[in-house]
Scaffold this motif. Structure first.
Motif, PDB file in Angstrom:
ATOM      1  N   ALA A  83      -7.217  -0.076   1.595  1.00 15.51           N
ATOM      2  CA  ALA A  83      -6.215  -1.044   2.031  1.00 15.51           C
ATOM      3  C   ALA A  83      -6.405  -1.393   3.496  1.00 15.51           C
ATOM      4  CB  ALA A  83      -4.818  -0.475   1.803  1.00 15.51           C
TER       5      ALA A  83
ATOM      6  N   THR B 173      -7.182  -5.045   5.193  1.00 20.20           N
ATOM      7  CA  THR B 173      -6.308  -5.601   6.223  1.00 20.20           C
ATOM      8  C   THR B 173      -7.097  -6.142   7.403  1.00 20.20           C
ATOM      9  OG1 THR B 173      -4.528  -4.088   5.593  1.00 20.20           O
ATOM     10  CG2 THR B 173      -4.392  -5.065   7.772  1.00 20.20           C
TER      11      THR B 173
ATOM     12  N   THR C 292       0.828  -1.206   0.000  1.00 23.15           N
ATOM     13  CA  THR C 292       0.000   0.000   0.000  1.00 23.15           C
ATOM     14  C   THR C 292       0.862   1.256   0.000  1.00 23.15           C
ATOM     15  OG1 THR C 292      -1.756  -1.131   1.198  1.00 23.15           O
ATOM     16  CG2 THR C 292      -1.792   1.268   1.242  1.00 23.15           C
TER      17      THR C 292
ATOM     18  N   LEU D 200      -7.371   5.273  -1.386  1.00 23.13           N
ATOM     19  CA  LEU D 200      -6.535   4.082  -1.563  1.00 23.13           C
ATOM     20  C   LEU D 200      -6.145   3.516  -0.204  1.00 23.13           C
ATOM     21  CD1 LEU D 200      -4.559   2.161  -3.100  1.00 23.13           C
ATOM     22  CD2 LEU D 200      -2.846   3.972  -2.840  1.00 23.13           C
ATOM     23  N   ARG D 201      -5.697   4.394   0.681  1.00 24.78           N
ATOM     24  CA  ARG D 201      -5.254   3.922   1.991  1.00 24.78           C
ATOM     25  C   ARG D 201      -6.405   3.344   2.797  1.00 24.78           C
ATOM     26  NH1 ARG D 201      -4.683   4.611   7.079  1.00 24.78           N
ATOM     27  NH2 ARG D 201      -2.672   4.409   8.141  1.00 24.78           N
TER      28      ARG D 201
ATOM     29  N   GLN E 130       2.157   2.072  -3.357  1.00 25.00           N
ATOM     30  CA  GLN E 130       1.144   2.738  -4.178  1.00 25.00           C
ATOM     31  C   GLN E 130       0.965   4.198  -3.757  1.00 25.00           C
ATOM     32  OE1 GLN E 130      -1.823  -0.589  -3.413  1.00 25.00           O
ATOM     33  NE2 GLN E 130      -2.357  -0.068  -5.529  1.00 25.00           N
TER      34      GLN E 130
END
Length: 441
Positions: A252, A256, A228, A248-249, A231
């Motif tokens: 991710a 998780t 991540t 995006l984070r 990216q």
């Protein structure tokens, strides 16, 4: 009633806003005599959001149990008063910007020269080391620098990061940590006779409470974090907007934790409000399935891989079933069944209404403030059986205890009068008639 565990401990608090006042509040609840030193106009939170001039709800919360001494610290005669008080003081608590205590003559090196076994609690934004050590900070700055805002992942309509609004994370954690450090230092002094300097920083505190985000661990990080962040670095390199990086984070982070975990550790809407499920064990999740009538959840199997992207649609189907089921009954009906099953769940309450709740009501104490009347506050954060904690008094009005503090330090009535006449010290004005508190009369 027995005295509190810190009965006999004297504290001088040079503070404003949150972190040090919050620490001092806990020390007062534990029985310490906390003298809050304020400038002639009073500290900022007296006036922030105030309805009655001279106090505010925030100030009353953070400064209950203390005494108010008003000094103009720019005047050398006020500094002489502080130095005189320090001879009989156990703890100095301060959260002024770096450099200010030394300029005023109330820094650790100066005050330990007066009382060698002094315990000095110094709260700053970034601590004493590093290129940001002398910079100013607030809780919002600490949230941003520490990674807490990014970890929260909330965005406003413009795609800008939103703060954690419901609590001042860096300030409040620093306040609690400071109270803990002071108690530990008092124990050490009892054992050795040594005082010491204690340091805390808003940024470090905020980082400490999101440890799984900022800590480094090579095995888990290689699988869960490194892809991540690679990216993220690529997006930063091409100048991507913050919204794209945050989304995006956030995606991710969701992957998780596993979609299946969030089935029973999440919020839902019932017929008349909202509730949360708080399952952290297989037993809790099994109890929740029974209450909800869920029989087709594959995550119940020990062989189920919650991190396999192929299983996400399956879990989402179960979540949609839970959403539909939750809406068929009231919050009270669901909570009753979850409690019977021993499964952790709660209504989503409004804090403003908790005083009337049959459970939360037990956590309140009642005080009478001279400016605003009877108030209910959350009591001490811990109970102790042998040395009971308590809220000794409401937050003081400005300068309420100046005269008493100076008399106890050996100043005569004539000396105090001269200090007041020369604007070195301020004494409290008489409290208004309670019947006229809100009338404007």
């Amino acid at each position: 009633m027995a005295d509190g565990p810190l009965s006999g401990v004297s504290v001088i608090e040079f503070s404003h806003i949150y972190a040090a006042p919050y620490a001092g509040m806990h020390l007062a609840d534990l029985g310490a005599d906390v003298i809050k030193v304020e400038p002639p106009g009073g500290e900022a939170f007296r006036h922030s959001g105030s309805v009655v001039p001279g106090t505010s709800k925030s100030f009353q919360w953070l400064n209950r149990g203390k005494r108010s001494l008003v000094l103009d610290l720019a005047n050398p005669r006020a500094l002489a008063i502080v130095h005189r008080l320090v001879t009989d003081t156990d703890v100095v608590l301060i959260n002024y910007r770096p450099g200010v205590p030394a300029r005023l003559g109330i820094d650790y090196q100066t005050l330990r020269g007066i009382r060698p076994d002094l315990i000095y609690m110094d709260i700053t934004g970034f601590g004493r080391e590093g290129p940001w050590a002398t910079e100013a900070a607030s809780d919002l700055v600490a949230q941003a620098f520490s990674g807490a805002i990014a970890a929260e992942g909330k965005l406003d309509d413009d795609g800008a990061p939103e703060s954690i609004r419901s609590l001042a994370v860096g300030d409040l954690v620093t306040g609690l940590a400071s109270a803990m450090g002071i108690c530990a230092a008092l124990h050490h002094r009892d054992c050795t006779g040594e005082g010491q300097l204690i340091e805390a920083a808003l940024v470090r505190s905020a980082m400490a409470v999101i440890g799984t985000v900022v800590n480094r661990e090579p095995v888990a990080d290689a699988v869960q974090i490194a892809p991540t962040m690679a990216q993220v670095d690529a997006l930063l390199a091409r100048g991507a907007p913050y919204r794209e990086i945050a989304e995006l984070r956030r995606g991710a982070a969701t992957a998780t934790t596993g979609a299946a975990f969030r089935l029973y550790y999440s919020g839902y809407v019932a017929r008349d409000g909202a509730l949360v499920l708080g399952a952290l064990t297989p037993e809790n999740r099994a109890a929740m399935r029974r209450v909800l009538g869920i029989t087709n959840d594959p995550s119940a199997s020990p062989d189920f891989n919650a991190f396999d992207p192929a299983n996400v649609p399956i879990i989402e189907a179960v979540r949609r079933e839970i959403i539909r089921t939750m809406r068929t009954r009231t919050v009270a009906e669901w909570i009753a069944d979850f409690r019977t099953a021993g499964a952790p769940a709660s209504p989503v309450n409004f804090g403003e209404k908790l005083f009337d709740d049959e459970q939360a009501h037990h956590y309140f104490v009642e005080l009478e403030h001279p400016l605003t009347g009877v108030e209910q506050q959350i009591g001490p954060i811990v109970d102790m059986s042998k040395t009971p904690t308590s809220v000794a008094r409401p937050a003081p009005i400005l300068g309420q205890d100046s005269e008493d503090v100076l008399l106890a330090a050996g100043y005569s009535a004539d000396e105090i009068e001269a200090l007041v006449d020369d604007h070195v010290v301020l004494l409290a004005h008489p409290a208004p008639d309670p019947a006229r508190r809100l009338s404007g009369g």
